[in-house]
Design an enzyme around this catalytic site. Sequence first.
Site, PDB file in Angstrom:
ATOM      1  N   VAL A  69       0.821  -1.225   0.000  1.00  9.63           N
ATOM      2  CA  VAL A  69       0.000   0.000   0.000  1.00  9.63           C
ATOM      3  C   VAL A  69       0.853   1.273   0.000  1.00  9.63           C
ATOM      4  O   VAL A  69       0.337   2.359  -0.223  1.00  9.63           O
ATOM      5  CB  VAL A  69      -1.002   0.060   1.185  1.00  9.63           C
ATOM      6  CG1 VAL A  69      -2.000  -1.079   1.113  1.00  9.63           C
ATOM      7  CG2 VAL A  69      -0.299   0.120   2.526  1.00  9.63           C
ATOM      8  N   TYR A 159       2.476   5.378  15.730  1.00  7.90           N
ATOM      9  CA  TYR A 159       1.209   4.658  15.532  1.00  7.90           C
ATOM     10  C   TYR A 159       0.036   5.529  15.971  1.00  7.90           C
ATOM     11  O   TYR A 159      -0.972   5.632  15.265  1.00  7.90           O
ATOM     12  CB  TYR A 159       1.240   3.348  16.313  1.00  7.90           C
ATOM     13  CG  TYR A 159       0.066   2.413  16.075  1.00  7.90           C
ATOM     14  CD1 TYR A 159       0.072   1.505  15.020  1.00  7.90           C
ATOM     15  CD2 TYR A 159      -1.045   2.416  16.922  1.00  7.90           C
ATOM     16  CE1 TYR A 159      -0.990   0.632  14.809  1.00  7.90           C
ATOM     17  CE2 TYR A 159      -2.108   1.548  16.727  1.00  7.90           C
ATOM     18  CZ  TYR A 159      -2.077   0.652  15.668  1.00  7.90           C
ATOM     19  OH  TYR A 159      -3.133  -0.209  15.467  1.00  7.90           O
TER      20      TYR A 159
HETATM   21  N1  NAD Z   1      -4.648  -6.576  16.347  1.00 11.28           N
HETATM   22  C1  NAD Z   1      -4.990  -5.560  17.118  1.00 11.28           C
HETATM   23  O1  NAD Z   1      -5.003  -5.662  18.360  1.00 11.28           O
HETATM   24  C2  NAD Z   1      -5.401  -4.240  16.487  1.00 11.28           C
HETATM   25  C3  NAD Z   1      -5.978  -3.257  17.316  1.00 11.28           C
HETATM   26  C4  NAD Z   1      -6.368  -2.047  16.759  1.00 11.28           C
HETATM   27  C5  NAD Z   1      -6.201  -1.826  15.407  1.00 11.28           C
HETATM   28  N2  NAD Z   1      -5.646  -2.792  14.632  1.00 11.28           N
HETATM   29  C6  NAD Z   1      -5.491  -2.495  13.204  1.00 11.28           C
HETATM   30  O2  NAD Z   1      -6.070  -3.514  12.440  1.00 11.28           O
HETATM   31  C7  NAD Z   1      -5.466  -3.526  11.152  1.00 11.28           C
HETATM   32  C8  NAD Z   1      -5.157  -4.959  10.766  1.00 11.28           C
HETATM   33  O3  NAD Z   1      -4.133  -5.452  11.619  1.00 11.28           O
HETATM   34  P1  NAD Z   1      -4.145  -6.925  12.202  1.00 11.28           P
HETATM   35  O4  NAD Z   1      -4.263  -6.806  13.673  1.00 11.28           O
HETATM   36  O5  NAD Z   1      -5.083  -7.779  11.451  1.00 11.28           O
HETATM   37  O6  NAD Z   1      -2.615  -7.330  11.915  1.00 11.28           O
HETATM   38  P2  NAD Z   1      -1.952  -8.454  11.007  1.00 11.28           P
HETATM   39  O7  NAD Z   1      -0.492  -8.214  11.113  1.00 11.28           O
HETATM   40  O8  NAD Z   1      -2.462  -9.794  11.389  1.00 11.28           O
HETATM   41  O9  NAD Z   1      -2.471  -8.078   9.554  1.00 11.28           O
HETATM   42  C9  NAD Z   1      -2.045  -6.917   8.899  1.00 11.28           C
HETATM   43  C10 NAD Z   1      -1.736  -7.269   7.460  1.00 11.28           C
HETATM   44  O10 NAD Z   1      -1.329  -6.053   6.785  1.00 11.28           O
HETATM   45  C11 NAD Z   1      -0.282  -6.418   5.912  1.00 11.28           C
HETATM   46  N3  NAD Z   1       0.524  -5.275   5.562  1.00 11.28           N
HETATM   47  C12 NAD Z   1       1.454  -4.653   6.326  1.00 11.28           C
HETATM   48  N4  NAD Z   1       2.040  -3.691   5.632  1.00 11.28           N
HETATM   49  C13 NAD Z   1       1.477  -3.694   4.412  1.00 11.28           C
HETATM   50  C14 NAD Z   1       1.679  -2.922   3.240  1.00 11.28           C
HETATM   51  N5  NAD Z   1       2.624  -1.968   3.187  1.00 11.28           N
HETATM   52  N6  NAD Z   1       0.910  -3.180   2.146  1.00 11.28           N
HETATM   53  C15 NAD Z   1      -0.010  -4.166   2.177  1.00 11.28           C
HETATM   54  N7  NAD Z   1      -0.227  -4.941   3.253  1.00 11.28           N
HETATM   55  C16 NAD Z   1       0.507  -4.696   4.352  1.00 11.28           C
HETATM   56  C17 NAD Z   1       0.516  -7.461   6.686  1.00 11.28           C
HETATM   57  O11 NAD Z   1       1.356  -8.217   5.822  1.00 11.28           O
HETATM   58  C18 NAD Z   1      -0.577  -8.273   7.328  1.00 11.28           C
HETATM   59  O12 NAD Z   1      -0.960  -9.361   6.527  1.00 11.28           O
HETATM   60  C19 NAD Z   1      -4.244  -2.622  11.251  1.00 11.28           C
HETATM   61  O13 NAD Z   1      -4.511  -1.390  10.621  1.00 11.28           O
HETATM   62  C20 NAD Z   1      -4.062  -2.438  12.735  1.00 11.28           C
HETATM   63  O14 NAD Z   1      -3.420  -1.220  13.048  1.00 11.28           O
HETATM   64  C21 NAD Z   1      -5.247  -3.986  15.143  1.00 11.28           C
END
Ligand code: NAD
Length: 255
Positions: A69, A159
């Site tokens: 992205v 973040y």
């Molecule tokens: N897990 C939590 O506790 C939590 C809490 C609040 C918010 N979030 C948000 O949820 C969203 C999803 O995260 P998640 O928890 O599923 O984590 P995750 O690491 O399991 O999944 C995130 C995915 O994004 C992909 N990614 C990273 N950089 C990328 C890039 N430059 N281009 C394309 N893909 C990319 C990763 O390879 C991964 O597959 C994120 O935006 C995160 O900030 C997560």
Amino acid sequence: MSEHITGRYEGKVALVTGAGSGIGRAVVLRLATEGASVVGCDVDADGLAGTGKLLSDRGQHANLVTADVTSQSDMDGLVAALPGGRIDLLANVAGIMDYFLPVTELDDETWDRVLAVNLTGPMRLCRAVLPLMRAAGGGAVVNVSSIGGLTGSVAGSAYVAAKHGLIGLTRSVAFLYAEDGIRTTAVCPGGVATNIGRTAVPRVPWAFGRLEKSFGRAVRTADPDEIATLVAWLGSDEAVNVNGAVITSDGGFTS
Ligand SMILES: NC(=O)c1ccc[n+]([C@@H]2O[C@H](COP(=O)([O-])OP(=O)(O)OC[C@H]3O[C@@H](n4cnc5c(N)ncnc54)[C@H](O)[C@@H]3O)[C@@H](O)[C@H]2O)c1
């Protein structure tokens, strides 16, 4: 994943980032189950293969593309892959953490990467797909922010800044494109059981110690599908009156 097959997305096209893991994967599975034609992207080709396997085990399919992205050319290619140049839902899910770095110990590389993935990427995709949505008479954007977009007490400075910025982007797009029939919302999860821990290894003990005090407020850890259900609802016509909303799904962490 609970099986609520509503058909809300029959005939609709959705673009989902972060499709190879966690919440993004759960969003792909849910939208496909509800009838959407899904284009999903991730930098992690193996993660995408895992998502593809889960889909095929269920007799479903999505167009899963390895793409970053933060790369404008990758995003151009992704938008070009939309079937018929149509898009009903953009779900900006891809995100990374920042090693809980406080600003005094924050290096430019981490700042730049966290802002690029968590904020600039969603902006570029909005910039690319909003013209398609306007031409079609509407659409929806759902941005996955975080409770780190509402408070400074759960992550490092990069973040927190990026996720607050994503909420600002959400509100700006929601206001400016409402008259085009486009709804834009943000979801703020608390703790979710995913693989985001890769960028969540604390690097500065004193700062992490201070942040840890707030983690005791966590009530429960969510399953990724619990966030996907909210994304799917916000992106559907059932949420026709919901625009500019910032919705927490944190089990009460910030209550
Ligand atoms: N897990 C939590 O506790 C939590 C809490 C609040 C918010 N979030 C948000 O949820 C969203 C999803 O995260 P998640 O928890 O599923 O984590 P995750 O690491 O399991 O999944 C995130 C995915 O994004 C992909 N990614 C990273 N950089 C990328 C890039 N430059 N281009 C394309 N893909 C990319 C990763 O390879 C991964 O597959 C994120 O935006 C995160 O900030 C997560």
